[in-house]
Design a protein around this motif. Structure first.
Motif, PDB file in Angstrom:
ATOM      1  N   ARG A 161       0.809  -1.221   0.000  1.00  0.00           N
ATOM      2  CA  ARG A 161       0.000   0.000   0.000  1.00  0.00           C
ATOM      3  C   ARG A 161       0.841   1.269   0.000  1.00  0.00           C
ATOM      4  NH1 ARG A 161      -5.362  -0.994   2.691  1.00  0.00           N
ATOM      5  NH2 ARG A 161      -5.653  -3.253   2.644  1.00  0.00           N
ATOM      6  N   GLY A 162       2.127   1.133   0.323  1.00  0.00           N
ATOM      7  CA  GLY A 162       2.984   2.300   0.410  1.00  0.00           C
ATOM      8  C   GLY A 162       2.657   3.186   1.586  1.00  0.00           C
ATOM      9  N   VAL A 163       2.284   2.581   2.720  1.00  0.00           N
ATOM     10  CA  VAL A 163       1.917   3.340   3.911  1.00  0.00           C
ATOM     11  C   VAL A 163       2.757   2.875   5.095  1.00  0.00           C
ATOM     12  CG1 VAL A 163      -0.440   3.675   3.082  1.00  0.00           C
ATOM     13  CG2 VAL A 163       0.073   1.734   4.602  1.00  0.00           C
ATOM     14  N   ALA A 164       2.668   3.610   6.183  1.00  0.00           N
ATOM     15  CA  ALA A 164       3.401   3.263   7.396  1.00  0.00           C
ATOM     16  C   ALA A 164       2.709   2.103   8.131  1.00  0.00           C
ATOM     17  CB  ALA A 164       3.498   4.484   8.316  1.00  0.00           C
ATOM     18  N   LEU A 165       3.437   1.548   9.086  1.00  0.00           N
ATOM     19  CA  LEU A 165       2.911   0.445   9.903  1.00  0.00           C
ATOM     20  C   LEU A 165       3.038   0.808  11.372  1.00  0.00           C
ATOM     21  CD1 LEU A 165       1.950  -2.534  10.249  1.00  0.00           C
ATOM     22  CD2 LEU A 165       4.370  -3.175  10.298  1.00  0.00           C
ATOM     23  N   ARG A 166       1.957   0.591  12.123  1.00  0.00           N
ATOM     24  CA  ARG A 166       1.978   0.752  13.576  1.00  0.00           C
ATOM     25  C   ARG A 166       1.783  -0.616  14.225  1.00  0.00           C
ATOM     26  NH1 ARG A 166      -1.932   4.844  16.310  1.00  0.00           N
ATOM     27  NH2 ARG A 166      -0.661   4.144  18.077  1.00  0.00           N
ATOM     28  N   VAL A 167       2.753  -1.036  14.998  1.00  0.00           N
ATOM     29  CA  VAL A 167       2.666  -2.297  15.730  1.00  0.00           C
ATOM     30  C   VAL A 167       2.277  -1.960  17.167  1.00  0.00           C
ATOM     31  CG1 VAL A 167       3.877  -4.380  16.453  1.00  0.00           C
ATOM     32  CG2 VAL A 167       4.441  -3.308  14.251  1.00  0.00           C
ATOM     33  N   ILE A 168       1.135  -2.494  17.604  1.00  0.00           N
ATOM     34  CA  ILE A 168       0.611  -2.195  18.936  1.00  0.00           C
ATOM     35  C   ILE A 168       0.794  -3.396  19.856  1.00  0.00           C
ATOM     36  CG2 ILE A 168      -1.406  -1.497  20.283  1.00  0.00           C
ATOM     37  CD1 ILE A 168      -0.598   0.637  18.319  1.00  0.00           C
ATOM     38  N   GLN A 169       1.457  -3.182  20.988  1.00  0.00           N
ATOM     39  CA  GLN A 169       1.551  -4.219  22.014  1.00  0.00           C
ATOM     40  C   GLN A 169       0.912  -3.663  23.274  1.00  0.00           C
ATOM     41  OE1 GLN A 169       5.356  -5.449  23.947  1.00  0.00           O
ATOM     42  NE2 GLN A 169       4.889  -7.453  23.055  1.00  0.00           N
ATOM     43  N   ALA A 170      -0.175  -4.289  23.699  1.00  0.00           N
ATOM     44  CA  ALA A 170      -0.942  -3.787  24.841  1.00  0.00           C
ATOM     45  C   ALA A 170      -0.604  -4.560  26.105  1.00  0.00           C
ATOM     46  CB  ALA A 170      -2.430  -3.872  24.554  1.00  0.00           C
ATOM     47  N   ARG A 171      -0.463  -3.814  27.198  1.00  0.00           N
ATOM     48  CA  ARG A 171      -0.303  -4.410  28.520  1.00  0.00           C
ATOM     49  C   ARG A 171      -1.608  -4.203  29.266  1.00  0.00           C
ATOM     50  NH1 ARG A 171       4.575  -1.728  31.456  1.00  0.00           N
ATOM     51  NH2 ARG A 171       3.282   0.085  31.047  1.00  0.00           N
ATOM     52  N   GLN A 172      -2.091  -5.225  29.917  1.00  0.00           N
ATOM     53  CA  GLN A 172      -3.371  -5.096  30.599  1.00  0.00           C
ATOM     54  C   GLN A 172      -3.375  -5.830  31.934  1.00  0.00           C
ATOM     55  OE1 GLN A 172      -5.079  -7.112  27.092  1.00  0.00           O
ATOM     56  NE2 GLN A 172      -6.207  -8.371  28.536  1.00  0.00           N
ATOM     57  N   HIS A 173      -4.511  -5.729  32.620  1.00  0.00           N
ATOM     58  CA  HIS A 173      -4.712  -6.386  33.901  1.00  0.00           C
ATOM     59  C   HIS A 173      -3.634  -5.948  34.915  1.00  0.00           C
ATOM     60  CE1 HIS A 173      -7.748  -8.386  31.726  1.00  0.00           C
ATOM     61  NE2 HIS A 173      -6.934  -9.151  31.053  1.00  0.00           N
ATOM     62  N   ALA A 174      -3.139  -6.852  35.742  1.00  0.00           N
ATOM     63  CA  ALA A 174      -2.206  -6.486  36.806  1.00  0.00           C
ATOM     64  C   ALA A 174      -0.903  -5.921  36.251  1.00  0.00           C
ATOM     65  CB  ALA A 174      -1.904  -7.705  37.676  1.00  0.00           C
ATOM     66  N   ALA A 175      -0.467  -6.448  35.107  1.00  0.00           N
ATOM     67  CA  ALA A 175       0.793  -5.987  34.525  1.00  0.00           C
ATOM     68  C   ALA A 175       0.717  -4.522  34.135  1.00  0.00           C
ATOM     69  CB  ALA A 175       1.149  -6.836  33.318  1.00  0.00           C
ATOM     70  N   ALA A 176      -0.461  -4.062  33.771  1.00  0.00           N
ATOM     71  CA  ALA A 176      -0.624  -2.665  33.369  1.00  0.00           C
ATOM     72  C   ALA A 176      -0.787  -1.753  34.578  1.00  0.00           C
ATOM     73  CB  ALA A 176      -1.840  -2.530  32.462  1.00  0.00           C
ATOM     74  N   ASN A 177      -0.991  -2.347  35.763  1.00  0.00           N
ATOM     75  CA  ASN A 177      -1.227  -1.545  36.969  1.00  0.00           C
ATOM     76  C   ASN A 177      -0.260  -1.964  38.080  1.00  0.00           C
ATOM     77  OD1 ASN A 177      -3.849  -0.096  36.165  1.00  0.00           O
ATOM     78  ND2 ASN A 177      -4.339  -2.233  35.767  1.00  0.00           N
TER      79      ASN A 177
END
Length: 286
Positions: free
Chosen positions: A173-189
């Motif tokens: 597509r000739g566009v940028a890429l965003r790689v999302i890694q989410a932290r959740q639950h106890a690890a996020a807090n």
């Protein structure tokens, strides 16, 4: 000569299908692949005493729809190789079968009821769950067709199939890429956990996941030097993070990690599909 696997799209002549057809044709054109349209008409199994084969005039009407859709696509893509076929089979079953020999399969999302924005039709849901190749569910055209490709990276295994697919789509597509890694639950807090062994274990685990995620990202990035990619580590639930990132995206990519004996969708892929994102690709694990 190597086998050429087509871009396949399910159609029925509806407005929902037309949006999926347009997305599929653009993808086929970008990557130099043939486009195949499939209109599947379910046999009449539910009517006792009736021949399950649809009457000839019904099949002819379906073929007319296929021919009309192909003619319309050829006006916009005159150099694209396009074919179509009418199949007498349950649509979900037929399209899952198509994924066995397709490079990628597109299907429109058709929700029902007053809250249809949050629902998928049974066909798109089943094909996304059982598909053997990447399945792209198109709800509507993206707000920004030149927006980035967004992909979710699983903290545990790095989602290699989904991330690789996302890189290839971004390149095409000739566009940028965003790689999302989410932290959740106890690890996020972790800061809310009292000081002690538990807090340190969580902190160590989070650091380990971030390190392995960064390593996986760096390896992919080295393989695709022509793609501008970024890794975003965010706190919160993966579904919320991906849906927020998809608002300006041309494509949202998730891996299907929910495969078991029933081949159900995983919680993240299911949540994203039902969350209203415009175009979502579900990539099966290798």
């Amino acid at each position: 000569m190597a086998d050429v696997y087509p871009v396949v799209v399910g159609t029925d002549g509806s407005a929902h299908a037309a949006v999926a057809e347009a997305a599929a044709a653009a993808d086929a054109q970008r990557r130099g692949l043939p486009l195949r349209l499939v209109y599947s008409f379910a046999p009449l199994y539910g009517f006792a005493g009736l021949d399950p084969t649809p009457p000839e005039n019904v099949l002819e009407a379906c073929q007319e729809i296929i021919d009309r859709e192909i003619e319309g696509l050829r006006e916009h893509y005159p150099d694209l190789e396009i074919s179509g076929e009418v199949l007498v089979q349950d649509p979900a079953v037929a399209l899952v079968k198509e994924t066995e020999s397709a490079d990628i399969l597109y299907v429109g999302a058709r929700g029902l009821g007053a809250i249809r924005r949050f629902l998928l039709g049974s066909v798109s849901n089943k094909v996304a769950a059982y598909g053997k190749c990447p399945v792209v569910v198109v709800r509507h055209a993206p707000v920004n067709t030149h927006g980035p490709v967004v992909v979710g990276m699983d903290p545990d295994d790095g989602s290699p199939a989904a991330v690789d697919f996302a890189y290839r789509q971004a390149r095409a597509r000739g566009v940028a890429l965003r790689v999302i890694q989410a932290r959740q639950h106890a690890a996020a807090n972790v800061n809310r956990v009292p000081e002690g062994a538990l807090r340190e274990a969580i902190r160590s685990g989070v650091a380990g996941l971030e390190s392995s995620g960064k390593e996986a990202f760096d390896n992919f990035d080295a393989d695709y030097p022509d793609v501008h990619a970024t890794l975003d580590v965010v706190s919160g639930h993966a579904v919320d993070a991906l849906l927020a990132a998809s608002e300006d995206a041309s494509l949202l990519v998730v891996g299907n990690h929910g495969r078991n004996a029933l081949a159900m969708l995983g919680s993240v892929s299911s949540g994203v599909l039902h969350g209203g994102a415009a175009v979502v690709a579900v990539v099966p694990a290798e």
